[in-house]
Scaffold this active site. Structure first.
Site, PDB file in Angstrom:
ATOM      1  N   ASP A  13       0.729  -1.048  -0.154  1.00  0.00           N
ATOM      2  CA  ASP A  13      -0.235  -0.251   0.028  1.00  0.00           C
ATOM      3  C   ASP A  13       0.317   1.509   0.022  1.00  0.00           C
ATOM      4  OD1 ASP A  13      -1.738  -1.709   0.169  1.00  0.00           O
ATOM      5  OD2 ASP A  13      -1.457  -1.275   2.578  1.00  0.00           O
ATOM      6  N   HIS A  41      -4.920  -1.651  -5.706  1.00  0.00           N
ATOM      7  CA  HIS A  41      -3.485  -0.600  -6.333  1.00  0.00           C
ATOM      8  C   HIS A  41      -5.277   0.292  -6.809  1.00  0.00           C
ATOM      9  CE1 HIS A  41      -0.335  -3.795  -6.667  1.00  0.00           C
ATOM     10  NE2 HIS A  41      -0.960  -3.587  -5.672  1.00  0.00           N
TER      11      HIS A  41
HETATM   12  P1  GDP Z   1      -0.485   0.179  -3.251  1.00  0.00           P
HETATM   13  O1  GDP Z   1      -1.068  -0.791  -2.677  1.00  0.00           O
HETATM   14  O2  GDP Z   1       0.710   0.502  -3.426  1.00  0.00           O
HETATM   15  O3  GDP Z   1      -1.335   0.714  -4.973  1.00  0.00           O
HETATM   16  O4  GDP Z   1      -1.243   1.832  -2.282  1.00  0.00           O
HETATM   17  P2  GDP Z   1      -3.332   1.966  -2.762  1.00  0.00           P
HETATM   18  O5  GDP Z   1      -3.854   1.871  -3.296  1.00  0.00           O
HETATM   19  O6  GDP Z   1      -3.597   0.510  -1.633  1.00  0.00           O
HETATM   20  O7  GDP Z   1      -2.532   2.764  -0.976  1.00  0.00           O
HETATM   21  C1  GDP Z   1      -2.151   3.771  -1.467  1.00  0.00           C
HETATM   22  C2  GDP Z   1      -3.561   4.629  -0.946  1.00  0.00           C
HETATM   23  O8  GDP Z   1      -2.789   6.533  -0.340  1.00  0.00           O
HETATM   24  C3  GDP Z   1      -4.204   5.504  -1.687  1.00  0.00           C
HETATM   25  O9  GDP Z   1      -5.355   5.791  -1.183  1.00  0.00           O
HETATM   26  C4  GDP Z   1      -4.129   5.891  -3.022  1.00  0.00           C
HETATM   27  O10 GDP Z   1      -4.987   7.089  -3.319  1.00  0.00           O
HETATM   28  C5  GDP Z   1      -2.813   7.429  -1.723  1.00  0.00           C
HETATM   29  N1  GDP Z   1      -2.125   8.016  -2.248  1.00  0.00           N
HETATM   30  C6  GDP Z   1      -1.111   7.397  -2.643  1.00  0.00           C
HETATM   31  N2  GDP Z   1      -0.079   8.667  -3.326  1.00  0.00           N
HETATM   32  C7  GDP Z   1      -0.067   9.533  -2.552  1.00  0.00           C
HETATM   33  C8  GDP Z   1      -0.293  10.226  -2.453  1.00  0.00           C
HETATM   34  O11 GDP Z   1       0.812  11.749  -2.703  1.00  0.00           O
HETATM   35  N3  GDP Z   1      -0.717  11.287  -1.318  1.00  0.00           N
HETATM   36  C9  GDP Z   1      -1.366  11.011  -0.424  1.00  0.00           C
HETATM   37  N4  GDP Z   1      -2.407  12.409   0.312  1.00  0.00           N
HETATM   38  N5  GDP Z   1      -2.660   9.918  -1.485  1.00  0.00           N
HETATM   39  C10 GDP Z   1      -1.498   9.230  -1.846  1.00  0.00           C
HETATM   40  P1  IMO Z   2      -0.802  -3.987  -2.282  1.00  0.00           P
HETATM   41  O1  IMO Z   2      -0.419  -5.071  -3.453  1.00  0.00           O
HETATM   42  C1  IMO Z   2      -1.007  -4.861   2.304  1.00  0.00           C
HETATM   43  C2  IMO Z   2      -1.411  -9.000   3.829  1.00  0.00           C
HETATM   44  C3  IMO Z   2      -2.481  -9.133   4.490  1.00  0.00           C
HETATM   45  C4  IMO Z   2      -1.653  -9.947   5.927  1.00  0.00           C
HETATM   46  C5  IMO Z   2      -0.568 -10.990   4.635  1.00  0.00           C
HETATM   47  C6  IMO Z   2      -1.061 -11.908   3.982  1.00  0.00           C
HETATM   48  O2  IMO Z   2      -2.209  -3.375  -2.399  1.00  0.00           O
HETATM   49  O3  IMO Z   2       0.322  -3.340  -1.313  1.00  0.00           O
HETATM   50  P2  IMO Z   2      -2.447 -12.801   2.307  1.00  0.00           P
HETATM   51  O4  IMO Z   2      -4.152 -12.662   1.612  1.00  0.00           O
HETATM   52  O5  IMO Z   2      -1.679 -11.867   1.429  1.00  0.00           O
HETATM   53  O6  IMO Z   2      -2.718 -13.912   2.812  1.00  0.00           O
HETATM   54  O7  IMO Z   2      -2.309 -12.073   3.879  1.00  0.00           O
HETATM   55  O8  IMO Z   2      -0.562 -10.438   4.193  1.00  0.00           O
HETATM   56  N1  IMO Z   2      -1.376  -8.157   2.799  1.00  0.00           N
HETATM   57  C7  IMO Z   2      -1.596  -6.795   1.963  1.00  0.00           C
HETATM   58  N2  IMO Z   2      -0.251  -5.832   2.596  1.00  0.00           N
HETATM   59  N3  IMO Z   2      -1.004  -4.547   0.559  1.00  0.00           N
HETATM   60  C8  IMO Z   2      -1.768  -5.743   0.422  1.00  0.00           C
HETATM   61  O9  IMO Z   2      -1.370  -5.378  -1.435  1.00  0.00           O
HETATM   62  C9  IMO Z   2      -1.489  -6.893   0.409  1.00  0.00           C
HETATM   63  N4  IMO Z   2      -1.358  -8.281  -0.056  1.00  0.00           N
HETATM   64  C10 IMO Z   2      -1.785  -9.230   1.628  1.00  0.00           C
HETATM   65  O10 IMO Z   2      -2.839  -7.951   5.728  1.00  0.00           O
HETATM   66  O11 IMO Z   2      -0.850  -9.490   6.658  1.00  0.00           O
HETATM   67 MG    MG Z   3      -3.582  -1.368  -1.356  1.00  0.00          MG
END
Ligand code: GDP
Ligand code: IMO
Ligand code: MG
Length: 421
Positions: A13, A41
């Site tokens: 994330d 994502h």
């Molecule tokens: P990922 O799994 O790595 O793609 O990340 P996620 O989407 O799960 O979580 C990242 C969160 O941060 C999301 O809600 C994005 O919209 C937000 N985000 C990403 N870059 C930025 C940034 O530079 N500033 C802010 N405020 N939010 C961001």
């Molecule tokens: P993105 O791609 C954050 C974490 C789960 C748990 C561990 C194992 O959005 O960054 P699983 O379901 O994979 O067997 O769970 O991994 N986990 C993540 N945490 N971002 C993710 O994906 C995750 N994918 C799995 O929360 O701790």
């Molecule tokens: Mg994510």
């Protein structure tokens, strides 16, 4: 020809979806190589706001072809819903999204077992997304998996019968309900019929692309410290998350990888169990509220902590990060003081992340540095020079300490809220 891997340098994330979306403009192929729909994502661009689980986040750039490699595990219902959602939003994925028939299928028993194993572990639970990820990868490496290629013959029916005989016994022993062969068979035959237009062996396509100078963007799912080998085992995910996984997961030889972008959040978050050394526990504190996020896949509240430079440094070393993309710097605005963990000690002696196991990480002494914050809203800044001096210093401290330059700085969730240096 460039092959750029985008990886998260923390516990997932970090903002990989956004980074992939803005890097995709100059790419021919955008690809997923690991994990499954445990990934969530977020992409915010001219088409709207999307939480993507399986389709590569670079699909919004109309010049790209999306690839889902054999290293990805697929819940067909989720993939079909995602394809439909993207087509409805005007993205048009038909004819430019290909799924490897080598990819393994997440079956109903994988999801049931994921939940039953978690409940059996009680307080020691991993905190999985309950999407069946651990059980499907376990079946893959123990030769019990079902792949899309099995649906081209009656191999699917043969393998399903064997697996249901095995899995139903475990499910019943753990208090679950028996799965009926005919119902599962018909449901999955139905998914296959709908997914068939997207299934294509990727080997020749990838090889031809590499040889003819195409640009590839490889989108990691999860983060470095959820990697099965290098993460905080057993609080990890079931796939390899470091860029070398793209070699097995897509058929790209490691020597072709030209760039590794390490996406790094300006603080730290984690979802699920396991150590988070810099965790902030005071749920009433200003900083806890500021850093708070809701998980994109499960809707759980993400745990939060200060930036941990030993973690980022380790990710840079492990994955050969060539440039960092620092996200959510805008979130730090308004803090008087920012804390950063610069390293770990054990009994007064410097240790690296890799020297301690997941349980030891709870016991390391954290070396903290306090730096001055800034009050200004930076969400409209588009050049490094527009950032307040203290924000500039924060960025410089990170690149010096982590050992890779910060090339992009996120100042908001939208694609354009990005500073390029
Ligand atoms: P990922 O799994 O790595 O793609 O990340 P996620 O989407 O799960 O979580 C990242 C969160 O941060 C999301 O809600 C994005 O919209 C937000 N985000 C990403 N870059 C930025 C940034 O530079 N500033 C802010 N405020 N939010 C961001
Ligand atoms: P993105 O791609 C954050 C974490 C789960 C748990 C561990 C194992 O959005 O960054 P699983 O379901 O994979 O067997 O769970 O991994 N986990 C993540 N945490 N971002 C993710 O994906 C995750 N994918 C799995 O929360 O701790
Ligand atoms: Mg994510």
């Amino acid at each position: 020809m460039t092959v750029t891997a985008v990886i998260g340098s923390q516990w997932g994330d970090e903002g990989k979806g956004k980074a992939v979306d803005f890097l995709a403009g100059s790419m021919d192929y955008v690809a997923r190589f690991n994990g499954g729909n445990n990934a969530g994502h977020t992409v915010i661009n001219e088409f709207g706001t999307f939480k993507i689980h399986l389709v590569p986040s670079g699909i919004f750039a109309q010049n790209t072809t999306g690839l889902i490699g054999g290293g990805v595990v697929i819940d067909p219902q989720v993939l079909l819903e995602e394809i439909e959602m993207l087509n409805k939003a005007g993205i048009g994925v038909d004819g430019r999204l290909w799924v490897s028939p080598r990819s393994h299928v997440i079956m109903p028993y994988h999801k049931i077992l994921d939940g039953l194993y978690e409940e059996a572990k009680g307080a020691g639970a991993t905190g999985t997304t309950r999407r069946g990820i651990g059980p499907v990868f376990a079946d893959k490496v123990s030769y019990n998996g079902i792949r899309w290629t099995d649906f081209t013959s009656d191999m699917f029916e043969q393998r399903l019968q064997v697996q249901l005989n095995l899995k139903n016994k475990i499910i019943v022993a753990l208090g679950g309900e028996v799965l009926k062969y005919e119902a599962v068979r018909d449901e999955y035959r139905g998914y296959y019929a709908r997914l068939k237009p997207y299934l294509k062996e990727l080997f020749s396509l990838v090889q031809d692309g590499l040889k003819s100078g195409k640009n590839f963007l490889l989108e990691q799912a999860m983060g470095t410290f959820l990697d099965t080998d290098w993460g905080t085992y057993p609080f990890v995910t079931a796939s390899t998350t470091i860029p070398s996984a793209a070699s097995a997961g897509l058929g790209i030889p490691p020597r072709y990888i030209t760039n590794v972008v390490g996406v790094t959040k300006a603080y730290t978050t984690r979802v699920g169990g396991g150590p988070l050394p810099t965790e902030i526990h005071d749920t009433e504190s200003e900083v806890y509220k500021k850093f708070g996020e809701v998980a994109a896949t499960t809707g759980r509240i993400r745990r939060v902590g200060w930036l941990d430079l030993e973690i980022v440094r380790t990710a840079v070393d492990l994955s050969g990060v060539t440039e960092l993309c620092l996200t959510k710097v805008d979130t730090l605005s308004g803090l008087e003081e920012i804390q950063v963990c610069t390293g770990y000690k054990m009994n007064g002696v410097d240790v690296r992340y890799a020297d301690v196991d997941a349980y030891g990480l709870d016991k390391v002494e954290l070396v903290y540095k306090k730096v001055k914050g800034w009050q200004e809203d930076i969400s409209q800044a588009r050049t490094f020079e527009e950032l307040p001096a203290n924000a500039q210093s924060y960025v410089k401290m990170i690149e010096e300490s982590a050992g890779a330059p910060v090339k992009w700085i996120g100042v908001g969730p939208e694609r354009e809220a990005t500073i390029r240096r």
